[in-house]
Design an enzyme around this catalytic site. Structure first.
Site, PDB file in Angstrom:
ATOM      1  N   HIS A 167      -2.332-122.208  49.112  1.00 21.98           N
ATOM      2  CA  HIS A 167      -0.950-122.616  48.862  1.00 21.98           C
ATOM      3  C   HIS A 167      -0.953-123.828  47.951  1.00 21.98           C
ATOM      4  O   HIS A 167      -1.834-124.686  48.080  1.00 21.98           O
ATOM      5  CB  HIS A 167      -0.232-122.950  50.178  1.00 21.98           C
ATOM      6  CG  HIS A 167       1.244-122.964  50.021  1.00 21.98           C
ATOM      7  ND1 HIS A 167       1.923-124.069  49.584  1.00 21.98           N
ATOM      8  CD2 HIS A 167       2.169-121.983  50.189  1.00 21.98           C
ATOM      9  CE1 HIS A 167       3.212-123.777  49.506  1.00 21.98           C
ATOM     10  NE2 HIS A 167       3.383-122.527  49.865  1.00 21.98           N
ATOM     11  N   ASP A 211       2.450-115.450  54.252  1.00 17.89           N
ATOM     12  CA  ASP A 211       2.430-114.018  53.966  1.00 17.89           C
ATOM     13  C   ASP A 211       1.235-113.292  54.569  1.00 17.89           C
ATOM     14  O   ASP A 211       1.159-112.068  54.489  1.00 17.89           O
ATOM     15  CB  ASP A 211       2.440-113.792  52.444  1.00 17.89           C
ATOM     16  CG  ASP A 211       3.792-114.109  51.851  1.00 17.89           C
ATOM     17  OD1 ASP A 211       4.799-113.900  52.559  1.00 17.89           O
ATOM     18  OD2 ASP A 211       3.861-114.576  50.708  1.00 17.89           O
TER      19      ASP A 211
HETATM   20  N1  CMC Z   1      -8.661-116.497  47.049  1.00 15.08           N
HETATM   21  C1  CMC Z   1      -9.749-117.026  46.436  1.00 15.08           C
HETATM   22  N2  CMC Z   1      -9.754-118.213  45.769  1.00 15.08           N
HETATM   23  C2  CMC Z   1      -8.595-118.870  45.721  1.00 15.08           C
HETATM   24  C3  CMC Z   1      -7.425-118.396  46.331  1.00 15.08           C
HETATM   25  C4  CMC Z   1      -7.496-117.161  47.016  1.00 15.08           C
HETATM   26  N3  CMC Z   1      -6.407-116.665  47.614  1.00 15.08           N
HETATM   27  N4  CMC Z   1      -6.420-119.266  46.120  1.00 15.08           N
HETATM   28  C5  CMC Z   1      -6.937-120.263  45.388  1.00 15.08           C
HETATM   29  N5  CMC Z   1      -8.253-120.033  45.145  1.00 15.08           N
HETATM   30  C6  CMC Z   1      -9.200-120.922  44.425  1.00 15.08           C
HETATM   31  C7  CMC Z   1      -8.967-120.869  42.931  1.00 15.08           C
HETATM   32  O1  CMC Z   1      -9.771-119.874  42.326  1.00 15.08           O
HETATM   33  C8  CMC Z   1      -9.357-122.274  42.521  1.00 15.08           C
HETATM   34  O2  CMC Z   1     -10.755-122.330  42.543  1.00 15.08           O
HETATM   35  P1  CMC Z   1     -11.547-123.310  41.490  1.00 15.08           P
HETATM   36  O3  CMC Z   1     -11.098-124.682  41.833  1.00 15.08           O
HETATM   37  O4  CMC Z   1     -12.988-123.045  41.762  1.00 15.08           O
HETATM   38  O5  CMC Z   1     -11.109-122.866  40.120  1.00 15.08           O
HETATM   39  C9  CMC Z   1      -8.846-123.137  43.674  1.00 15.08           C
HETATM   40  O6  CMC Z   1      -8.860-122.259  44.816  1.00 15.08           O
HETATM   41  C10 CMC Z   1      -7.442-123.690  43.479  1.00 15.08           C
HETATM   42  O7  CMC Z   1      -6.568-122.585  43.217  1.00 15.08           O
HETATM   43  P2  CMC Z   1      -5.339-122.643  42.220  1.00 15.08           P
HETATM   44  O8  CMC Z   1      -5.044-121.243  41.764  1.00 15.08           O
HETATM   45  O9  CMC Z   1      -5.582-123.666  41.175  1.00 15.08           O
HETATM   46  O10 CMC Z   1      -4.199-123.164  43.183  1.00 15.08           O
HETATM   47  P3  CMC Z   1      -2.646-123.069  42.932  1.00 15.08           P
HETATM   48  O11 CMC Z   1      -2.038-124.155  43.707  1.00 15.08           O
HETATM   49  O12 CMC Z   1      -2.348-123.013  41.471  1.00 15.08           O
HETATM   50  O13 CMC Z   1      -2.256-121.629  43.539  1.00 15.08           O
HETATM   51  C11 CMC Z   1      -1.653-119.917  45.028  1.00 15.08           C
HETATM   52  C12 CMC Z   1      -1.711-121.438  44.783  1.00 15.08           C
HETATM   53  C13 CMC Z   1      -0.828-119.655  46.278  1.00 15.08           C
HETATM   54  C14 CMC Z   1      -0.953-119.233  43.847  1.00 15.08           C
HETATM   55  C15 CMC Z   1      -3.089-119.369  45.199  1.00 15.08           C
HETATM   56  O14 CMC Z   1      -3.698-119.970  46.307  1.00 15.08           O
HETATM   57  C16 CMC Z   1      -3.132-117.855  45.334  1.00 15.08           C
HETATM   58  O15 CMC Z   1      -3.167-117.142  44.307  1.00 15.08           O
HETATM   59  N6  CMC Z   1      -3.113-117.299  46.602  1.00 15.08           N
HETATM   60  C17 CMC Z   1      -3.051-115.869  46.802  1.00 15.08           C
HETATM   61  C18 CMC Z   1      -1.608-115.393  46.632  1.00 15.08           C
HETATM   62  C19 CMC Z   1      -0.739-115.762  47.805  1.00 15.08           C
HETATM   63  O16 CMC Z   1      -1.112-115.581  48.960  1.00 15.08           O
HETATM   64  N7  CMC Z   1       0.483-116.242  47.509  1.00 15.08           N
HETATM   65  C20 CMC Z   1       1.474-116.581  48.526  1.00 15.08           C
HETATM   66  C21 CMC Z   1       1.761-118.050  48.571  1.00 15.08           C
HETATM   67  S1  CMC Z   1       2.684-118.511  50.061  1.00 15.08           S
HETATM   68  C22 CMC Z   1       4.207-117.717  49.949  1.00 15.08           C
HETATM   69  C23 CMC Z   1       5.037-118.193  48.820  1.00 15.08           C
HETATM   70  O17 CMC Z   1       5.152-119.396  48.576  1.00 15.08           O
HETATM   71  O18 CMC Z   1       5.614-117.350  48.173  1.00 15.08           O
END
Ligand code: CMC
Length: 427
Positions: A306, A363
Site C-alpha cells: 500500500h 483487497d
Molecule cells: N508484490 C511484489 N512486490 C511489490 C508489491 C507486490 N504486491 N507491491 C510493492 N512491491 C515492491 C515494488 O516492486 C518495490 O520494490 P523495489 O523497491 O525493489 O523496487 C517496492 O515494493 C515499493 O513498491 P512501489 O510500487 O514503489 O509502491 P507504491 O506505493 O508505488 O505502490 C501499490 C503501492 C499498492 C500500487 C503496490 O504495492 C501494488 O502494486 N500492490 C498490488 C496491487 C494492490 O493490491 N492494490 C490495492 C491497493 S489497496 C486498495 C486501494 O487503495 O485501492
C-alpha cells in the site's frame, strides 16, 4: 516547532510557512515557491505531495490507523451501518435518529432511474466489464439530470447528493442483472439501504426474495470499510475533475474509471484471479512468492502493499476476521481462502516483503467474502465503488465548498528544443 521552513538554492534562501494538521502532520506550504524562486517541485505519483487540507479521513500508515471524521474504522465497522457512515462522511457528524430517517426518506424519494437509461444499458454487450458499464451509466445520469449544482446553496447540494446516493445502487444492481440476463427491477422502499441493494442485486424473477442477515451484515461491513480513504487515486480524480466545476455525477464517473485499475480498486478482482490461477497451477504458493520477488517477472502479489500503510492495513485485519466468520456462517468451504492464508503467512515471514513493508491490504480478503455472497468476480470493483461513493461525494463537497482552485500540476519538460519544420518530401 518552527513555523517556517527554509529552502536554499544557488546561495539564495527562500522561506515558506509550515502548516500543522490536527494530528501533527507537518507540511511545507509552497504556494509561493515558483513566484519566489522560479522553481517547481517534481514528485511523480505525488508520494510527498499534499493536494489539499481535508477534515474527512485520517490515516496513519505507520501505526495502521484509519478514522472517518475522528471515529476509528474498527468502531464504525462494528457499531454503525453504511448509511450512517455515509452521512457522517458527507456532513461531518453522526446523524441523530431523526436526521438519519429523513436522509433515508429523501434517498428513497429519488430512487427511480429514468426508464430510458435501460436503453443505454441494453446497447452494451453482456460481455462488457461491469466497471465500464457503471462508469458509462453514471455519466449518462448527467444527461437525465442536466442542471448543474449551485454549490452556494446547501439545498441544491443536498438534492444532488441524495439523488446520486439513491440512483447509484440501482445502476450497480442493473449492471449485475444485465450481466446475468435478469430483468431490471427497482428497489423496495420498505427496506434498509443495504438490504435494498442486496434485494435489487439478488432477487430472481421466479422466486420470493428471502433476506439473509449474514449477507446483509457482511455487505454493510465491507461497504463501510471501503467508504473513504483520503486522497487515493480515484478520490484525487474526483476532486481534480470537480475542480474544473464539472458536475458531481461527471466527477464521480471519472472516479469510477480511476478505481477500475488493478493497482487500485481493481485489485479485488485481480486477487481472486491470482488465487484461482495458483490453485489451477497446483497450489504451489512458494512458486508465486518467488515470481513476486523476481524483478524480471512482472507478477506482483495482488492485494499486497500500500502506498500509505507500512505496518498493517486496519481494514485488512477486520476483513480477514469477517471472511472466516462469513464463510463459516454461510457454510462455504472455499479452498482459495487457504491459499490466501498460506500466501499471507509466507509473505509476512519473507525478508523481501519485510524490507519493503508489504502487508495484505483491504483487497486481499474482500473478494473471498464477495464470492461467498454469490457476487461474480467481475462485479467486485463495482462493489468497491458502491462503498466508496459517500467518500467521493464528501471529498467533492468539501472541495467545492472551499472553492479550491482548478487542479493543474506543472511539469519539467524534457523533449526537443525548438526545431524547424521539415516538409514531408524532405524527411
Ligand atoms: N508484490 C511484489 N512486490 C511489490 C508489491 C507486490 N504486491 N507491491 C510493492 N512491491 C515492491 C515494488 O516492486 C518495490 O520494490 P523495489 O523497491 O525493489 O523496487 C517496492 O515494493 C515499493 O513498491 P512501489 O510500487 O514503489 O509502491 P507504491 O506505493 O508505488 O505502490 C501499490 C503501492 C499498492 C500500487 C503496490 O504495492 C501494488 O502494486 N500492490 C498490488 C496491487 C494492490 O493490491 N492494490 C490495492 C491497493 S489497496 C486498495 C486501494 O487503495 O485501492
Amino acid at each position: 516547532m518552527s513555523k517556517t521552513a527554509t529552502l536554499e538554492y544557488n546561495g539564495v534562501k527562500y522561506e515558506f510557512p509550515v502548516t500543522v494538521g490536527t494530528e501533527n502532520e507537518i507540511a511545507m506550504d509552497i504556494k509561493t515557491l515558483r513566484a519566489q524562486s522560479g522553481m517547481i517541485t517534481l514528485d511523480p505519483g505525488y508520494k510527498n505531495t499534499g493536494s489539499c487540507e481535508s477534515a474527512i479521513t485520517y490515516l496513519d500508515g505507520e501505526k495502521g490507523i484509519l478514522r472517518y471524521r475522528g471515529y476509528t474504522i474498527e468502531e464504525l465497522a462494528e457499531k454503525a451501518d453504511f448509511l450512517e457512515v455515509a452521512y457522517l462522511l458527507i456532513f461531518g457528524e453522526l446523524p441523530t435518529r431523526v436526521q438519519l430517517d429523513q436522509f433515508h426518506e429523501d434517498i428513497k424519494d429519488q430512487s427511480v432511474v429514468d426508464e430510458d437509461m435501460k436503453k443505454i444499458l441494453d446497447s452494451f454487450p453482456k460481455s462488457a466489464h461491469p466497471m465500464g458499464v457503471l462508469a458509462s451509466l453514471t455519466s449518462a445520469l448527467i444527461a437525465f439530470n442536466p442542471s448543474s449544482v449551485n454549490v452556494t446553496s446547501e439545498e441544491d447540494m443536498y438534492r444532488a447528493i441524495v439523488k446520486l446516493l439513491a440512483k447509484f445502487p440501482v445502476l450497480v444492481a442493473w449492471t449485475l442483472r444485465k450481466k446475468e440476463g435478469l430483468p431490471l427491477d427497482y428497489g423496495d422502499d420498505t427496506l434498509g439501504y443495504v438490504e435494498n441493494v442486496a434485494k435489487m442485486m439478488f432477487k430472481k424473477p421466479n422466486k420470493e426474495y428471502k433476506k439473509n442477515d449474514i449477507v446483509i451484515n457482511a455487505l454493510d461491513k465491507l461497504l463501510i470499510l471501503h467508504a473513504d480513504h483520503e486522497q487515493n487515486c480515484s478520490t484525487s480524480t474526483v476532486r481534480m475533475v470537480g475542480s474544473s466545476h464539472a458536475g458531481l455525477f461527471a466527477s464521480i464517473s471519472a472516479g469510477i474509471s480511476a478505481l477500475w485499475g488493478p493497482l487500485h480498486g481493481g485489485a479485488n478482482q485481480a486477487v481472486i484471479e491470482m488465487l484461482e490461477g495458483i490453485k489451477a497451477d497446483g497450489g504451489d504458493t512458494k512458486k508465486y512468492m518467488a515470481k513476486a520477488k523476481d524483478k524480471n517477472d512482472p507478477f506482483r502479489l495482488m492485494g499486497f502493499g500500500h502506498r500509505v500503510y507500512k505496518n498493517f492495513d486496519p481494514r485488512a485485519r477486520i476483513i480477514k476476521k469477517a471472511a472466516d466468520e462469513v464463510l463459516s456462517d454461510l457454510g462455504v468451504n472455499d479452498p482459495i481462502l487457504e491459499i490466501a492464508k498460506s500466501l499471507e503467512k509466507e509473505a509476512l515471514e519473507d525478508q523481501y516483503f519485510i524490507d519493503r513493508k508489504l502487508y495484505p491490504n483491504v483487497d486481499f480478503y474482500s473478494g473471498i467474502i464477495y464470492r461467498a455472497l454469490g457476487i461474480p468476480t467481475e462485479m467486485f470493483t463495482v462493489m468497491f465503488a458502491l462503498g466508496r461513493l459517500p467518500g467521493w461525494i464528501a471529498q467533492w463537497r468539501e472541495m467545492r465548498l472551499k472553492d479550491e482552485p482548478i487542479g493543474r500540476p506543472r511539469q519539467v519538460y524534457i523533449g526537443e528544443n525548438q526545431r524547424t519544420f521539415v516538409d514531408i518530401d524532405q524527411r
